[in-house]
Motif scaffolding. Structure first.
Motif, PDB file in Angstrom:
ATOM      1  N   ASP A  12      10.488   1.995   0.873  1.00  0.00           N
ATOM      2  CA  ASP A  12       9.962   2.325  -0.397  1.00  0.00           C
ATOM      3  C   ASP A  12      10.836   2.175  -1.599  1.00  0.00           C
ATOM      4  O   ASP A  12      10.452   1.878  -2.630  1.00  0.00           O
TER       5      ASP A  12
ATOM      6  N   GLY B  44      10.547  -1.774  -1.926  1.00  0.00           N
ATOM      7  CA  GLY B  44       9.007  -2.109  -2.301  1.00  0.00           C
ATOM      8  C   GLY B  44       8.648  -3.423  -1.683  1.00  0.00           C
ATOM      9  O   GLY B  44       8.072  -4.060  -1.899  1.00  0.00           O
TER      10      GLY B  44
ATOM     11  N   ARG C  86      13.332   3.195   7.361  1.00  0.00           N
ATOM     12  CA  ARG C  86      12.278   3.155   6.710  1.00  0.00           C
ATOM     13  C   ARG C  86      12.350   3.431   5.217  1.00  0.00           C
ATOM     14  O   ARG C  86      11.436   3.088   4.416  1.00  0.00           O
TER      15      ARG C  86
END
Length: 456
Positions: free
Chosen positions: A70, A73, A66
């Motif tokens: 981030d 993006g 996960r």
């Protein structure tokens, strides 16, 4: 009040600019991340992501994956069969390299589903791929069969059959109507569409190439001769007896006709060539001296240009030939027979047009001409010039594929040994000949792609 509204307008303008900058930055980031994930899915080991440092101990694997959502993006979905824990320490490595290492170590793979990256085990992804293939095959097995006539304009329809068969389903078939050069395809609508797209790409007009060759032969001949002939006679009597002295060579004095040249080394003068100056001194019948100076100079310039030209299709060999057939006599089994030998100008070429507009040429250019200055039993010898090569040329560019240069120079002196080497007066005892011959052969090739009206 006006100042308040102006200040509020500037604040809104600044806020809009910041939002647009963030949006543009996000779009650029998403575009780069999409390209990076495409490379990873295709198995390319080309890492260009932002460098990161990871120091994890006994971390939950789905949560670690996960983190990359981030960093990159993008949207990432991890299936429920991805389990386990991971310990790693990576310092200053591209994030896509770190992700690739984690997926490879844990036998995981990923795929695009819309704009979402789906991560799962390799076994599950393979099962799903096989299931989709079976479903597609089952759906195709119940789809109706259509017949489509696909005309072929520039290629032979039979040459396209092997390529078309690779796109057909097990129920599909292809036949050829040779008279109309048409493909008869039977298959599902989707497969027929793929076949039509393939034929449209392959059935393109074959370029034509015009090859213009020039064979230039230039020659320069120079010959200079300086010669001298002289002799004399002396005759008298002493107490009633005759006493005489004269030359003893082959040349005969033209004026007197009674004595020979003592030295006879003339130049090759004659009708239409050179000249001579004759001096005669003395009394006829008793004593005289005769000298003849002769000189000849010849200079010749010659140029022969042969220009064969031929038009042919791409990847197709073409040949053009012109010349004469020369008869030669020979005797076999005591019988006289006539053989014929060709003396021709011949151009053989195979062009290959590249995608960027260049032309690769396989060329063989030969010229054979009879040489009547050198004969054997009345038959001329054959002079040959030949060039065979491969060249890459731009469309319309002139290239020199070969050249031969010959230069012959000679200086010869003939005369009386010893006397011909004396200063000044040595010219009375010698003749001199100087010759220079130059031969130059150049072969020029100019290929040009001929564009039809349909392609303009």
């Amino acid at each position: 009040m006006v100042k308040v509204w102006r200040r509020a307008g500037l604040q809104w303008l600044f806020l809009i600019s910041v939002v647009l900058f963030v949006v543009n930055l996000s779009i650029a980031k998403d575009s780069k991340s999409t390209a990076i994930f495409d490379n990873l899915i295709q198995g390319k080991k080309e890492y260009s992501g932002t460098r990161v440092t990871l120091d994890l101990k006994d971390a939950d694997l789905p949560n670690v994956l996960r983190l990359f959502a981030d960093v990159a993006g993008v949207n990432i979905l991890v299936t429920d069969d991805v389990k386990g824990r991971i310990t790693l320490r990576l310092v200053n490595v591209p994030w896509d390299q770190a992700l690739d290492i984690i997926l490879t170590t844990n036998n995981l793979g990923m795929e695009w589903v819309g704009n979402v990256i789906r991560i799962s085990t390799l076994e599950r992804l393979q099962r799903e791929k096989e299931a989709r293939a079976k479903t597609q095959k089952a759906e195709e097995a119940v789809q109706p069969i259509f017949t489509e006539l696909i005309p072929v304009s520039y290629s032979r329809a039979s040459d396209l059959v092997p390529k078309v068969k690779d796109l057909l389903s097990p129920r599909g078939s292809v036949a050829v109507d040779a008279r109309t050069n048409t493909l008869i395809v039977k298959d599902t609508e989707e497969r027929i569409a793929k076949v039509k797209e393939l034929v449209a790409r392959l059935d393109s007009q074959t370029p034509q190439v015009l090859i213009d060759a020039k064979i230039v032969e230039a020659s320069t001949d120079f010959r200079r001769e300086l010669g001298i002939s002289w002799g004399g006679k002396y005759a008298t009597t002493y107490e009633g007896d005759s006493i005489g002295v004269s030359g003893a060579s082959e040349g005969t004095l033209k004026e007197s006709g009674t004595a020979d040249y003592l030295l006879n080394l003339p130049a090759s003068v004659g009708l239409g060539s050179g000249g001579a100056l004759d001096f005669y001194i003395g009394a006829l019948g008793s004593r005289f001296f005769e000298a003849k100076l002769s000189a000849m100079e010849e200079k010749g310039l010659g140029e022969i240009i042969s220009s064969p030209r031929i038009l042919t299709l791409d990847h197709t060999q073409a040949q053009i030939e012109q010349g004469v057939r020369i008869p030669f006599q020979k005797i076999e089994d005591e019988e006289l027979e006539i053989d014929w030998i060709d003396a021709t100008l011949r151009l053989t070429v195979t062009p290959h047009v590249t995608a960027d507009g260049h032309i690769k040429l396989d060329i063989e250019c030969a010229k054979e001409t009879p040489d009547w200055t050198r004969t054997v039993q009345g038959n001329p010898t054959i002079k040959t010039s030949n060039a065979k090569t491969q060249v890459m040329v731009k469309d319309g560019e002139v290239v020199v594929i070969g050249g031969i240069y010959e230069y012959t120079k000679s200086n010869s002196t003939a005369g009386v040994p010893g006397l011909k080497d004396l200063p000044l007066i040595g010219w009375l005892f010698k003749s001199r000949t100087k010759t220079e011959d130059r031969r130059e052969l150049m072969i020029f090739i100019t290929p040009k792609i001929v564009t039809s009206m349909a392609q303009r």
